[in-house]
Design an enzyme around this catalytic site. Structure first.
Site, PDB file in Angstrom:
ATOM      1  N   ALA A  66       0.810  -1.327  -0.220  1.00  0.00           N
ATOM      2  CA  ALA A  66       0.091   0.064  -0.089  1.00  0.00           C
ATOM      3  C   ALA A  66       0.800   1.318  -0.038  1.00  0.00           C
ATOM      4  CB  ALA A  66      -1.117   0.004   1.205  1.00  0.00           C
ATOM      5  N   GLY A 110       0.797  -5.194   0.788  1.00  0.00           N
ATOM      6  CA  GLY A 110      -0.461  -5.208  -0.013  1.00  0.00           C
ATOM      7  C   GLY A 110      -0.110  -5.879  -1.270  1.00  0.00           C
ATOM      8  N   GLU A 113      -0.438  -9.306  -0.715  1.00  0.00           N
ATOM      9  CA  GLU A 113      -1.701  -9.768  -0.488  1.00  0.00           C
ATOM     10  C   GLU A 113      -2.517  -9.888  -1.679  1.00  0.00           C
ATOM     11  OE1 GLU A 113      -1.717  -6.437   2.489  1.00  0.00           O
ATOM     12  OE2 GLU A 113      -2.467  -8.040   4.067  1.00  0.00           O
ATOM     13  N   GLU A 133       4.534  -5.102   7.315  1.00  0.00           N
ATOM     14  CA  GLU A 133       3.734  -3.955   7.877  1.00  0.00           C
ATOM     15  C   GLU A 133       4.263  -3.872   9.348  1.00  0.00           C
ATOM     16  OE1 GLU A 133       2.582  -6.416   6.074  1.00  0.00           O
ATOM     17  OE2 GLU A 133       0.959  -5.567   4.836  1.00  0.00           O
TER      18      GLU A 133
HETATM   19  N1  CAA Z   1       4.590   3.177  -0.501  1.00  0.00           N
HETATM   20  C1  CAA Z   1       4.802   4.479  -0.872  1.00  0.00           C
HETATM   21  N2  CAA Z   1       6.134   4.640  -1.716  1.00  0.00           N
HETATM   22  C2  CAA Z   1       7.134   3.601  -1.869  1.00  0.00           C
HETATM   23  C3  CAA Z   1       6.549   2.363  -1.314  1.00  0.00           C
HETATM   24  C4  CAA Z   1       5.430   2.071  -0.602  1.00  0.00           C
HETATM   25  N3  CAA Z   1       5.157   0.953  -0.306  1.00  0.00           N
HETATM   26  N4  CAA Z   1       7.447   1.539  -1.490  1.00  0.00           N
HETATM   27  C5  CAA Z   1       8.493   2.156  -2.321  1.00  0.00           C
HETATM   28  N5  CAA Z   1       8.236   3.347  -2.313  1.00  0.00           N
HETATM   29  C6  CAA Z   1       8.811   4.514  -2.958  1.00  0.00           C
HETATM   30  C7  CAA Z   1       9.981   4.998  -2.090  1.00  0.00           C
HETATM   31  O1  CAA Z   1       9.551   5.862  -1.058  1.00  0.00           O
HETATM   32  C8  CAA Z   1      10.985   5.600  -3.034  1.00  0.00           C
HETATM   33  O2  CAA Z   1      10.470   6.948  -3.530  1.00  0.00           O
HETATM   34  P1  CAA Z   1      11.423   8.145  -3.695  1.00  0.00           P
HETATM   35  O3  CAA Z   1      12.404   7.906  -4.586  1.00  0.00           O
HETATM   36  O4  CAA Z   1      10.593   9.365  -4.048  1.00  0.00           O
HETATM   37  O5  CAA Z   1      12.052   8.155  -2.047  1.00  0.00           O
HETATM   38  C9  CAA Z   1      10.665   4.784  -4.259  1.00  0.00           C
HETATM   39  O6  CAA Z   1       9.543   4.064  -4.198  1.00  0.00           O
HETATM   40  C10 CAA Z   1      11.738   3.452  -4.632  1.00  0.00           C
HETATM   41  O7  CAA Z   1      12.043   2.952  -3.428  1.00  0.00           O
HETATM   42  P2  CAA Z   1      13.302   2.920  -2.478  1.00  0.00           P
HETATM   43  O8  CAA Z   1      14.321   3.784  -2.869  1.00  0.00           O
HETATM   44  O9  CAA Z   1      13.036   2.457  -1.159  1.00  0.00           O
HETATM   45  O10 CAA Z   1      13.962   1.451  -3.136  1.00  0.00           O
HETATM   46  P3  CAA Z   1      14.874   0.389  -2.682  1.00  0.00           P
HETATM   47  O11 CAA Z   1      15.241  -0.489  -3.853  1.00  0.00           O
HETATM   48  O12 CAA Z   1      15.822   1.013  -1.639  1.00  0.00           O
HETATM   49  O13 CAA Z   1      14.057  -0.575  -1.550  1.00  0.00           O
HETATM   50  C11 CAA Z   1      11.987  -1.830  -0.928  1.00  0.00           C
HETATM   51  C12 CAA Z   1      12.933  -1.185  -2.014  1.00  0.00           C
HETATM   52  C13 CAA Z   1      12.648  -2.780   0.034  1.00  0.00           C
HETATM   53  C14 CAA Z   1      10.823  -2.518  -1.432  1.00  0.00           C
HETATM   54  C15 CAA Z   1      11.541  -0.750   0.054  1.00  0.00           C
HETATM   55  O14 CAA Z   1      11.287   0.648  -1.061  1.00  0.00           O
HETATM   56  C16 CAA Z   1      10.497  -0.682   0.943  1.00  0.00           C
HETATM   57  O15 CAA Z   1      10.811  -1.196   1.905  1.00  0.00           O
HETATM   58  N6  CAA Z   1       9.050  -0.303   0.718  1.00  0.00           N
HETATM   59  C17 CAA Z   1       7.991  -0.413   1.575  1.00  0.00           C
HETATM   60  C18 CAA Z   1       7.590  -1.799   1.880  1.00  0.00           C
HETATM   61  C19 CAA Z   1       6.418  -1.918   2.687  1.00  0.00           C
HETATM   62  O16 CAA Z   1       6.630  -1.539   3.832  1.00  0.00           O
HETATM   63  N7  CAA Z   1       5.257  -2.344   2.202  1.00  0.00           N
HETATM   64  C20 CAA Z   1       4.104  -2.508   3.130  1.00  0.00           C
HETATM   65  C21 CAA Z   1       3.225  -1.226   3.023  1.00  0.00           C
HETATM   66  S1  CAA Z   1       1.800  -1.325   4.116  1.00  0.00           S
HETATM   67  C22 CAA Z   1       0.652  -2.139   3.562  1.00  0.00           C
HETATM   68  O17 CAA Z   1       0.742  -2.640   2.203  1.00  0.00           O
HETATM   69  C23 CAA Z   1      -0.658  -2.336   4.297  1.00  0.00           C
HETATM   70  C24 CAA Z   1      -1.477  -3.554   3.786  1.00  0.00           C
HETATM   71  O18 CAA Z   1      -1.304  -4.631   4.026  1.00  0.00           O
HETATM   72  C25 CAA Z   1      -2.691  -3.164   2.912  1.00  0.00           C
END
Ligand code: CAA
Length: 258
Positions: A66, A110, A113, A133
């Site tokens: 998400a 998500g 999921e 999460e």
């Molecule tokens: N939401 C919004 N933006 C996201 C994102 C997310 N889930 N995941 C990545 N991005 C964005 C980053 O903020 C970044 O944007 P900027 O360049 O503007 O800063 C861009 O995508 C590239 O990401 P990274 O620089 O972090 O890339 P990376 O290769 O270093 O890392 C990653 C990749 C490990 C996937 C890391 O991006 C990450 O940990 N992302 C979040 C994963 C996460 O926590 N997901 C769960 C979300 S909560 C959810 O899903 C609730 C539910 O159950 C419904």
């Protein structure tokens, strides 16, 4: 075909292909993307020329979850009364045709999921699955704690949900989260081929088979077997059964009507 801003759609043979296309955010599943995805799924589901749907992302990310930036400041009353997640997120579950997730790169939160809501997951060799999460101070909100647990069992699901540890493709295959691993370069073609193969079968049998397998997750064994028998017998009322069995006896390929 509708024009979208965050997904790309195309038709390959009898397969509807949806690509999540928000590379700057690793396909984070914001409201707009989820609304477009729901619309595209509904369109392909209604289209009689389409037999199966493939859902994929980029080589780097199926979807990184998400959209954290979008949800960061939401309050409890807002998400509650908006029924966030709710129907918008469950569009995949309402599709009657088989939906194949072709997962390369990250399928997190998500993203994992949504992949698990699909009927089959094909994983590229670089796929990574996780429910991180807990690191954001929350828990999975679109079925992850339930579907991951049913897929991989309690211990592995618990470890992933409590620590955010990711599984690579090999571990996901061993744990039965995915049906098989495909080289990254062949992922989408393999998924489309799988959809085409399904498209050669009798459409009522495909729809009923999907329902029957899904029933295994919703009912007791006795109820599920009873349901299967009922729908199995109902297929004797279809042209597909007549054609499929006649073709076998006549030693030819069946030609199921579309
Ligand atoms: N939401 C919004 N933006 C996201 C994102 C997310 N889930 N995941 C990545 N991005 C964005 C980053 O903020 C970044 O944007 P900027 O360049 O503007 O800063 C861009 O995508 C590239 O990401 P990274 O620089 O972090 O890339 P990376 O290769 O270093 O890392 C990653 C990749 C490990 C996937 C890391 O991006 C990450 O940990 N992302 C979040 C994963 C996460 O926590 N997901 C769960 C979300 S909560 C959810 O899903 C609730 C539910 O159950 C419904």
């Amino acid at each position: 075909m509708a024009e979208y801003g965050m997904i790309l759609t195309e038709v390959q043979g009898r397969v509807g292909l949806i690509r999540l296309n928000r590379p700057q955010a690793l396909n984070a599943l914001c409201d707009q993307l989820m609304a477009e995805l729901a619309d595209a799924l509904k369109g392909f589901d209604k289209d009689p020329a389409i037999a199966a749907i493939v859902l994929t992302g980029s080589d780097k990310a199926f979807a990184a979850g998400a959209d954290i930036k979008e949800m960061q400041h939401r309050t409890y009353p807002e998400v509650y009364f908006d029924d966030w997640i709710g129907e918008r997120w469950e569009a995949v579950l309402t599709v009657r045709k088989p939906v194949i997730a072709a997962v390369a790169g990250f399928a997190l939160g998500g993203g994992c999921e949504v992949a698990m809501m699909c009927d089959i997951i094909l994983a590229a060799d670089n796929a990574k699955f996780g429910q991180p999460e807990i690191r954001l101070g929350v828990i999975p909100g679109a079925g992850g704690s339930q579907r991951l647990t049913r897929a991989v069992g309690k211990s592995k699901a618990m470890e992933m949900v409590l620590t955010g540890r990711m599984m690579d493709a090999a571990e996901a295959e061993r744990a039965n989260l995915v049906s098989r691993i495909v080289p990254l370069a062949d992922l989408v073609a393999e998924a489309v081929k799988l959809g085409e193969t399904i498209g050669t079968m009798s459409a009522p049998a495909v729809a009923i088979a999907k329902d029957a397998v899904n029933a295994a997750f919703e009912t007791s064994l006795t109820e599920g077997v009873r349901y299967e028998r009922r729908v199995f017998l109902s297929l004797f009322g279809t042209e597909g059964q007549k054609e499929g069995m006649a073709a076998f006896v006549e030693k030819r390929k069946p030609a199921f009507r579309r």
